[in-house]
Design a protein around this motif. Sequence first.
Motif, PDB file in Angstrom:
ATOM      1  N   ARG A 122       0.814  -1.214   0.000  1.00 22.08           N
ATOM      2  CA  ARG A 122       0.000   0.000   0.000  1.00 22.08           C
ATOM      3  C   ARG A 122       0.850   1.268   0.000  1.00 22.08           C
ATOM      4  O   ARG A 122       0.339   2.351   0.241  1.00 22.08           O
ATOM      5  N   VAL A 123       2.166   1.126  -0.263  1.00 19.56           N
ATOM      6  CA  VAL A 123       3.078   2.261  -0.196  1.00 19.56           C
ATOM      7  C   VAL A 123       3.665   2.569  -1.568  1.00 19.56           C
ATOM      8  O   VAL A 123       4.127   1.677  -2.279  1.00 19.56           O
ATOM      9  N   LEU A 124       3.638   3.845  -1.921  1.00 18.00           N
ATOM     10  CA  LEU A 124       4.372   4.373  -3.076  1.00 18.00           C
ATOM     11  C   LEU A 124       5.355   5.400  -2.542  1.00 18.00           C
ATOM     12  O   LEU A 124       5.101   6.044  -1.525  1.00 18.00           O
ATOM     13  N   GLY A 125       6.467   5.549  -3.242  1.00 11.82           N
ATOM     14  CA  GLY A 125       7.429   6.582  -2.887  1.00 11.82           C
ATOM     15  C   GLY A 125       7.383   7.690  -3.911  1.00 11.82           C
ATOM     16  O   GLY A 125       7.198   7.442  -5.100  1.00 11.82           O
ATOM     17  N   GLY A 126       7.530   8.898  -3.435  1.00  3.48           N
ATOM     18  CA  GLY A 126       7.592  10.061  -4.311  1.00  3.48           C
ATOM     19  C   GLY A 126       8.824  10.869  -3.982  1.00  3.48           C
ATOM     20  O   GLY A 126       8.947  11.406  -2.876  1.00  3.48           O
ATOM     21  N   ILE A 127       9.760  10.916  -4.907  1.00  5.44           N
ATOM     22  CA  ILE A 127      10.989  11.681  -4.701  1.00  5.44           C
ATOM     23  C   ILE A 127      10.768  13.054  -5.314  1.00  5.44           C
ATOM     24  O   ILE A 127      10.592  13.196  -6.518  1.00  5.44           O
ATOM     25  N   VAL A 128      10.723  14.065  -4.452  1.00  8.85           N
ATOM     26  CA  VAL A 128      10.462  15.439  -4.873  1.00  8.85           C
ATOM     27  C   VAL A 128      11.779  16.054  -5.327  1.00  8.85           C
ATOM     28  O   VAL A 128      12.749  16.098  -4.563  1.00  8.85           O
ATOM     29  N   THR A 129      11.814  16.524  -6.577  1.00  8.39           N
ATOM     30  CA  THR A 129      13.061  17.073  -7.120  1.00  8.39           C
ATOM     31  C   THR A 129      13.019  18.589  -7.267  1.00  8.39           C
ATOM     32  O   THR A 129      13.873  19.168  -7.919  1.00  8.39           O
ATOM     33  N   PHE A 130      12.022  19.230  -6.657  1.00 10.25           N
ATOM     34  CA  PHE A 130      11.976  20.693  -6.633  1.00 10.25           C
ATOM     35  C   PHE A 130      12.125  21.158  -5.188  1.00 10.25           C
ATOM     36  O   PHE A 130      11.948  20.384  -4.246  1.00 10.25           O
ATOM     37  N   GLY A 131      12.454  22.412  -5.010  1.00  9.22           N
ATOM     38  CA  GLY A 131      12.579  22.982  -3.677  1.00  9.22           C
ATOM     39  C   GLY A 131      11.328  23.731  -3.291  1.00  9.22           C
ATOM     40  O   GLY A 131      10.632  24.298  -4.141  1.00  9.22           O
ATOM     41  N   ALA A 132      11.035  23.744  -2.002  1.00  8.18           N
ATOM     42  CA  ALA A 132       9.877  24.472  -1.490  1.00  8.18           C
ATOM     43  C   ALA A 132      10.171  24.916  -0.065  1.00  8.18           C
ATOM     44  O   ALA A 132      10.974  24.306   0.632  1.00  8.18           O
ATOM     45  N   SER A 133       9.489  25.988   0.346  1.00  5.04           N
ATOM     46  CA  SER A 133       9.633  26.466   1.715  1.00  5.04           C
ATOM     47  C   SER A 133       8.323  27.102   2.159  1.00  5.04           C
ATOM     48  O   SER A 133       7.423  27.335   1.354  1.00  5.04           O
ATOM     49  N   SER A 134       8.250  27.361   3.440  1.00  4.16           N
ATOM     50  CA  SER A 134       7.087  28.026   4.009  1.00  4.16           C
ATOM     51  C   SER A 134       7.579  29.186   4.858  1.00  4.16           C
ATOM     52  O   SER A 134       8.434  29.009   5.722  1.00  4.16           O
ATOM     53  N   ALA A 135       7.007  30.374   4.612  1.00  2.51           N
ATOM     54  CA  ALA A 135       7.394  31.567   5.360  1.00  2.51           C
ATOM     55  C   ALA A 135       6.456  31.829   6.534  1.00  2.51           C
ATOM     56  O   ALA A 135       6.626  32.808   7.243  1.00  2.51           O
ATOM     57  N   GLY A 136       5.467  30.972   6.710  1.00  2.00           N
ATOM     58  CA  GLY A 136       4.510  31.139   7.796  1.00  2.00           C
ATOM     59  C   GLY A 136       3.242  30.386   7.455  1.00  2.00           C
ATOM     60  O   GLY A 136       3.121  29.804   6.366  1.00  2.00           O
ATOM     61  N   PRO A 137       2.264  30.377   8.343  1.00  2.00           N
ATOM     62  CA  PRO A 137       1.027  29.648   8.096  1.00  2.00           C
ATOM     63  C   PRO A 137       0.339  30.082   6.797  1.00  2.00           C
ATOM     64  O   PRO A 137       0.010  31.257   6.617  1.00  2.00           O
ATOM     65  N   GLY A 138       0.189  29.124   5.882  1.00  2.00           N
ATOM     66  CA  GLY A 138      -0.493  29.387   4.620  1.00  2.00           C
ATOM     67  C   GLY A 138       0.332  30.101   3.575  1.00  2.00           C
ATOM     68  O   GLY A 138      -0.178  30.435   2.504  1.00  2.00           O
ATOM     69  N   LEU A 139       1.618  30.331   3.832  1.00  2.00           N
ATOM     70  CA  LEU A 139       2.504  31.019   2.896  1.00  2.00           C
ATOM     71  C   LEU A 139       3.557  30.039   2.398  1.00  2.00           C
ATOM     72  O   LEU A 139       4.476  29.675   3.141  1.00  2.00           O
ATOM     73  N   VAL A 140       3.423  29.586   1.153  1.00  2.00           N
ATOM     74  CA  VAL A 140       4.363  28.605   0.617  1.00  2.00           C
ATOM     75  C   VAL A 140       5.004  29.135  -0.658  1.00  2.00           C
ATOM     76  O   VAL A 140       4.404  29.921  -1.393  1.00  2.00           O
ATOM     77  N   SER A 141       6.216  28.683  -0.899  1.00  2.00           N
ATOM     78  CA  SER A 141       6.958  29.117  -2.076  1.00  2.00           C
ATOM     79  C   SER A 141       7.632  27.920  -2.730  1.00  2.00           C
ATOM     80  O   SER A 141       8.222  27.085  -2.042  1.00  2.00           O
ATOM     81  N   ARG A 142       7.513  27.865  -4.036  1.00  2.00           N
ATOM     82  CA  ARG A 142       8.268  26.866  -4.799  1.00  2.00           C
ATOM     83  C   ARG A 142       9.560  27.547  -5.194  1.00  2.00           C
ATOM     84  O   ARG A 142       9.566  28.491  -5.979  1.00  2.00           O
ATOM     85  N   THR A 143      10.679  27.058  -4.658  1.00  2.00           N
ATOM     86  CA  THR A 143      11.952  27.765  -4.771  1.00  2.00           C
ATOM     87  C   THR A 143      12.830  27.305  -5.923  1.00  2.00           C
ATOM     88  O   THR A 143      13.810  27.973  -6.237  1.00  2.00           O
ATOM     89  N   SER A 144      12.495  26.166  -6.533  1.00  2.00           N
ATOM     90  CA  SER A 144      13.276  25.717  -7.687  1.00  2.00           C
ATOM     91  C   SER A 144      12.428  24.803  -8.559  1.00  2.00           C
ATOM     92  O   SER A 144      11.427  24.252  -8.112  1.00  2.00           O
ATOM     93  N   ALA A 145      12.867  24.664  -9.791  1.00  2.00           N
ATOM     94  CA  ALA A 145      12.156  23.805 -10.745  1.00  2.00           C
ATOM     95  C   ALA A 145      12.435  22.343 -10.427  1.00  2.00           C
ATOM     96  O   ALA A 145      13.340  22.010  -9.675  1.00  2.00           O
ATOM     97  N   GLY A 146      11.664  21.495 -11.010  1.00  2.00           N
ATOM     98  CA  GLY A 146      11.815  20.058 -10.837  1.00  2.00           C
ATOM     99  C   GLY A 146      10.453  19.411 -10.861  1.00  2.00           C
ATOM    100  O   GLY A 146       9.444  20.059 -11.147  1.00  2.00           O
ATOM    101  N   GLY A 147      10.418  18.156 -10.545  1.00  2.00           N
ATOM    102  CA  GLY A 147       9.163  17.417 -10.581  1.00  2.00           C
ATOM    103  C   GLY A 147       9.142  16.346  -9.519  1.00  2.00           C
ATOM    104  O   GLY A 147       9.593  16.561  -8.399  1.00  2.00           O
ATOM    105  N   VAL A 148       8.654  15.173  -9.899  1.00  2.00           N
ATOM    106  CA  VAL A 148       8.486  14.078  -8.957  1.00  2.00           C
ATOM    107  C   VAL A 148       8.863  12.772  -9.661  1.00  2.00           C
ATOM    108  O   VAL A 148       8.518  12.565 -10.822  1.00  2.00           O
ATOM    109  N   ILE A 149       9.575  11.906  -8.942  1.00  2.00           N
ATOM    110  CA  ILE A 149       9.862  10.549  -9.403  1.00  2.00           C
ATOM    111  C   ILE A 149       9.040   9.612  -8.523  1.00  2.00           C
ATOM    112  O   ILE A 149       9.140   9.669  -7.301  1.00  2.00           O
TER     113      ILE A 149
END
Length: 189
Positions: A122-149
């Motif tokens: 029942r498990v799949l793995g997802g390798i995230v190849t982009f960067g992301a961060s959060s500056a506070g509640p509800g504030l998210v940023s995608r910091t670099s390009a990439g996708g998912v494996i």
Amino acid sequence: MSKKTRVLIMGCGGIGGVFAAHLADNPAIDLLVVSRNPDIAHAVNSDGLQLSGIDGERTVRVEVRTTVPEAQYDYILLATQPPAVETAAKSVKDHLSEDGAVVVLQNGLCEERVAAIVGADRVLGGIVTFGASSAGPGLVSRTSAGGVILGSLREGADPRVQTLGALLNSMGPVSSTNNLLGARFSKLA
């Protein structure tokens, strides 16, 4: 009209928030997000999820709850911090549909830890190849390009990988691997 795919995201920090922002407008998905942090739930439910970074700036409406509701989901994406992965897996294991999968998005080697709770099939793995961060509640940023494996702990092809990949195509390039552990070690190295 075809049935929507039910997706639950556990965690609404940088990675979980970026996934939620991209999946929220997909008409093929019925999406819910759970954050144990009441400040995040309040901020997103009041003002929307604020996405910035390489994807531009926009506000996305998505429902965030602080507990997992009594429902069944086709895919449950774990976007918590690695130390919280077992707690998250325990809280969702009874909410998987019959053919559902828990998708491990954490850096590190968390698939086996989740498999011990929900079962390896029942498990799949997802390798995230982009960067992301959060500056506070509800504030998210995608910091670099990439996708998912994506990959499965099952031997051979797993049709859920292809189905999920199609749902995630707005995230960027989505590919699959038959060697999830090798791909995970390559990213960590």
